[in-house]
Design an enzyme around this catalytic site. Structure first.
Site, PDB file in Angstrom:
ATOM      1  N   LYS A   1      38.143  64.652  32.292  1.00  0.00           N
ATOM      2  CA  LYS A   1      38.517  65.860  33.024  1.00  0.00           C
ATOM      3  C   LYS A   1      39.086  65.482  34.387  1.00  0.00           C
ATOM      4  O   LYS A   1      38.710  64.458  34.941  1.00  0.00           O
ATOM      5  CB  LYS A   1      37.265  66.726  33.265  1.00  0.00           C
ATOM      6  CG  LYS A   1      36.700  67.418  32.053  1.00  0.00           C
ATOM      7  CD  LYS A   1      35.500  68.266  32.456  1.00  0.00           C
ATOM      8  CE  LYS A   1      34.823  68.922  31.260  1.00  0.00           C
ATOM      9  NZ  LYS A   1      35.670  69.920  30.594  1.00  0.00           N
TER      10      LYS A   1
ATOM     11  N   ARG B   1      30.673  71.083  20.515  1.00  0.00           N
ATOM     12  CA  ARG B   1      30.649  71.459  19.093  1.00  0.00           C
ATOM     13  C   ARG B   1      30.152  70.309  18.218  1.00  0.00           C
ATOM     14  O   ARG B   1      29.593  70.529  17.154  1.00  0.00           O
ATOM     15  CB  ARG B   1      32.045  71.942  18.676  1.00  0.00           C
ATOM     16  CG  ARG B   1      33.119  70.903  18.815  1.00  0.00           C
ATOM     17  CD  ARG B   1      34.521  71.503  18.827  1.00  0.00           C
ATOM     18  NE  ARG B   1      34.841  72.132  20.110  1.00  0.00           N
ATOM     19  CZ  ARG B   1      35.980  72.761  20.370  1.00  0.00           C
ATOM     20  NH1 ARG B   1      36.890  72.880  19.431  1.00  0.00           N
ATOM     21  NH2 ARG B   1      36.194  73.303  21.557  1.00  0.00           N
TER      22      ARG B   1
ATOM     23  N   ASP C   1      36.616  65.631  24.966  1.00  0.00           N
ATOM     24  CA  ASP C   1      36.085  66.684  25.836  1.00  0.00           C
ATOM     25  C   ASP C   1      35.629  67.908  25.033  1.00  0.00           C
ATOM     26  O   ASP C   1      34.984  68.793  25.570  1.00  0.00           O
ATOM     27  CB  ASP C   1      37.148  67.077  26.876  1.00  0.00           C
ATOM     28  CG  ASP C   1      36.565  67.825  28.055  1.00  0.00           C
ATOM     29  OD1 ASP C   1      35.320  67.839  28.181  1.00  0.00           O
ATOM     30  OD2 ASP C   1      37.347  68.373  28.851  1.00  0.00           O
TER      31      ASP C   1
HETATM   32  N1  BES Z   1      31.835  72.084  28.872  1.00  0.00           N
HETATM   33  C1  BES Z   1      33.198  72.368  28.586  1.00  0.00           C
HETATM   34  C2  BES Z   1      33.513  73.857  28.651  1.00  0.00           C
HETATM   35  C3  BES Z   1      33.459  74.502  30.010  1.00  0.00           C
HETATM   36  C4  BES Z   1      34.591  74.584  30.782  1.00  0.00           C
HETATM   37  C5  BES Z   1      32.304  75.091  30.455  1.00  0.00           C
HETATM   38  C6  BES Z   1      34.538  75.222  32.006  1.00  0.00           C
HETATM   39  C7  BES Z   1      32.254  75.716  31.696  1.00  0.00           C
HETATM   40  C8  BES Z   1      33.385  75.792  32.457  1.00  0.00           C
HETATM   41  C9  BES Z   1      33.557  71.893  27.191  1.00  0.00           C
HETATM   42  O1  BES Z   1      32.878  70.788  26.728  1.00  0.00           O
HETATM   43  C10 BES Z   1      34.996  71.529  27.216  1.00  0.00           C
HETATM   44  O2  BES Z   1      35.331  70.616  27.909  1.00  0.00           O
HETATM   45  N2  BES Z   1      35.802  72.269  26.475  1.00  0.00           N
HETATM   46  C11 BES Z   1      37.192  72.027  26.424  1.00  0.00           C
HETATM   47  C12 BES Z   1      37.625  72.143  24.987  1.00  0.00           C
HETATM   48  C13 BES Z   1      39.012  71.672  24.746  1.00  0.00           C
HETATM   49  C14 BES Z   1      39.115  70.176  24.955  1.00  0.00           C
HETATM   50  C15 BES Z   1      39.406  72.027  23.337  1.00  0.00           C
HETATM   51  C16 BES Z   1      37.869  73.067  27.291  1.00  0.00           C
HETATM   52  O3  BES Z   1      37.426  74.215  27.309  1.00  0.00           O
HETATM   53  O4  BES Z   1      38.830  72.717  27.964  1.00  0.00           O
HETATM   54 ZN    ZN Z   2      31.032  70.457  27.543  1.00  0.00          ZN
HETATM   55 MN    MN Z   3      33.838  68.971  27.341  1.00  0.00          MN
END
Ligand code: BES
Ligand code: ZN
Ligand code: MN
Length: 536
Positions: A274, A348, A344
């Site tokens: 990230k 899931r 990321d």
């Molecule tokens: N933990 C994050 C989701 C998240 C984002 C929670 C912002 C709280 C605030 C999750 O693991 C993640 O990174 N999701 C990605 C998925 C994508 C790579 C398909 C996302 O939402 O960008």
């Molecule tokens: Zn996450």
């Molecule tokens: Mn993530």
């Protein structure tokens, strides 16, 4: 700890630092308002007008009582329109009072008597007490300065008797659990490795009438938990899997409810790392696990009548020489293989194993809580959780539990049309959609591949797990979102009818010809009706 009691005494005569009295919109006095008007000595309305107090929800003002009552001062609390006062109003009022009166040690109040549209005395008292405790919450672990609330005693004017006492006790139990969840979320990731988080859960749950099992990596390997192990392998701090079982006493128990929570103690994104800003709040990524575990601490005290089992996979998602790479394939507990195209999208992967275990354990219904997607925050904002599932009746139970709890959720669909976005060239599924759109839905569809025919609901709490500022009963930082909903859900759990078994299309040994396609779902008509029925 703040203790609550109900009193039938004349509130003007109760010894306390403050007398808290409700006012409705346009400065209409609520119960006890006459006492304040008399003690103030005339002209209260004009005074309030000048001070800009109109009685809007959450407004407060301190008014002198001139030695005419046992309490020196009054706090007036705005409740808004009289006929709109509900549990949420009282929760908000309790929190506003807690913030305004943090320096007082005792309060006597008539606020809970202000609800007269269908709210019972006990529901009113409970909601108000919840608001007071949750609004008082502060995380000061790492602050050299800063004070916890001084408030110790709250007496509620009430004739509700034993039922009100029980509701106050219930509010104590629930808010204590919420505070634990908030503490865990607010704790920096450096101080909560999966091992430490699991140990904290064990400490919380010791003596709470539940059985706790913590799996280490070797045990997870035996359980074939390729998702948890895969995500966890990039961190020097190994993953853990916490399972908690609550067995009700007595014979009335019907059905087993599984609670599943995402426990990513820190989400750097892994090798699909990230940007710095996106990582700032990623210690929050274990909020689902915190909520589920906190809920388990309340069940015995609340006398819950159903069997409840919690599943909390705990990992740290880190990049390293040993981390999973984009393109790697993981084999999950139920035998399905997943091509990890973005490390990321890790939540899931760990939930897949947990859901699959809950299925083989024999759950009658499942609900998972996860800070799963940024897309859900884009869709519903920071206050509302996304609600998805494979059984409209079960989704409705979750929805009404969240309504009663005052934790907003909103249904999102799991469209059949998007299923193909998760087709992989090399494995049964890919872990991100081929389109960047609709990320909350493709995440839900991914999870559905691991629940078989068990009625299942999914709450994406990526938004509401954290609050950007103090707001009503929520305090800046971790909110403990979901605990109150889950408590309502387990208390009113009505086991849904089992879903018809789908013809077995084994994922373990797919016939050669269909090996490239993910297993097809049940008939179109069934899916469509299920999907649309959750979009109420
Ligand atoms: N933990 C994050 C989701 C998240 C984002 C929670 C912002 C709280 C605030 C999750 O693991 C993640 O990174 N999701 C990605 C998925 C994508 C790579 C398909 C996302 O939402 O960008
Ligand atoms: Zn996450
Ligand atoms: Mn993530």
């Amino acid at each position: 700890m703040i203790s609550f009691s109900a009193t039938t005494q004349d509130v003007a005569k109760v010894r306390a630092d403050l007398l808290a009295v409700p006012f409705f919109a346009d400065r209409v006095p609520g119960p006890g308002g006459d006492i304040v008007e008399k003690a103030f000595g005339g002209g209260l309305k004009t005074f309030l007008e000048g001070a800009g107090f109109s009685g809007k929800p959450g407004e407060t003002i301190v008014v002198p009582l001139n030695g005419k009552t046992a309490a020196k001062n009054a706090v007036l609390i705005g409740l808004g329109a009289r006929d709109e006062v509900d549990a949420a109003t009282l929760r908000r009022a309790g929190a506003a009072l807690a913030r305004r009166a943090a320096k007082a040690s005792s309060i006597v109040t008539t606020v809970a008597g202000a609800a007269d549209n269908g709210l019972t005395a006990e529901a009113a008292a409970g909601a108000f007490a919840e608001g007071v405790i949750l609004g008082s919450y502060k995380f000061l672990e790492y602050k050299s300065e800063g004070e916890q609330t001084k408030l110790r005693k709250v007496s509620l004017a009430s004739t509700g008797g034993a039922k009100v006492q029980a509701a106050l006790k219930r509010a104590q139990v629930i808010t204590e659990a919420v505070a634990w969840a908030r503490d865990m979320v607010n704790e920096p990731a450096g101080a909560k490795s999966p091992t430490e988080f699991a140990a904290a859960a064990r400490r919380l749950l010791t003596g709470k009438g539940v059985r706790v099992t913590i799996l280490n990596e070797a045990q997870m390997r035996t359980q074939k938990m390729g998702g948890v192990l895969g995500v966890g392998q990039g961190s020097v701090r190994p993953p853990r899997f916490v399972k908690v079982v609550y067995e009700p006493t007595g014979k009335k128990a019907r059905g087993t409810l599984a609670l599943v929570g995402k426990g990513v103690i820190f989400d750097s994104g892994g090798l699909s790392i990230k940007p710095a800003q996106g990582m700032e709040t990623m210690k929050t990524d274990m909020s689902g696990a915190a909520a589920v575990l906190a809920t388990m601490a309340t069940l015995r005290a609340l006398g819950v009548k159903h069997r409840v089992v919690a599943y909390a996979p705990m990992v740290e998602n880190m990049p390293s020489g040993n981390a999973i790479r984009p393109g790697d394939v993981l084999k999950m507990r139920n035998g399905k293989t997943v091509e990890v195209l973005n490390t990321d999208a890790e939540g899931r992967l760990i939930l897949a194993d947990a859901l699959a275990l809950a299925v083989t354990d024999g759950s009658d219904a499942m609900v998972d809580l996860a800070t799963l997607t940024g897309a859900c925050v884009v869709a519903l904002g920071e206050k509302v959780a996304g609600l998805m599932g494979n059984d409209s009746g079960w989704v409705d139970q979750v929805r009404s539990a969240s309504d009663r709890a005052g934790e907003p959720t909103w249904p999102l669909p799991l469209p059949d049309e998007y299923r193909k976005l998760l087709e992989s060239e090399v494995a049964d599924l890919r872990n991100i959609g081929t389109s960047g759109m609709g990320g909350a839905l493709t995440a839900g569809i991914f999870l559905e591949a691991f629940v078989d025919e068990v009625p299942w609901a999914h709450l994406d709490i990526a938004g509401p797990a954290r609050a950007g500022s103090d707001d009503g009963e929520l305090t800046k930082g971790g909110t403990g979102f979901g605990v109150r909903t889950l408590v309502e859900l387990v208390e009113h759990f009505d086991p849904p009818a089992p879903k018809p078994k789908k013809p077995k299309k084994s994922a373990r040994k797919p016939p050669k010809k269909s090996a490239r396609k993910p297993p097809k779902k049940s008939t179109k008509s069934t899916r469509t009706s299920r999907t649309s029925s959750t979009t109420a």
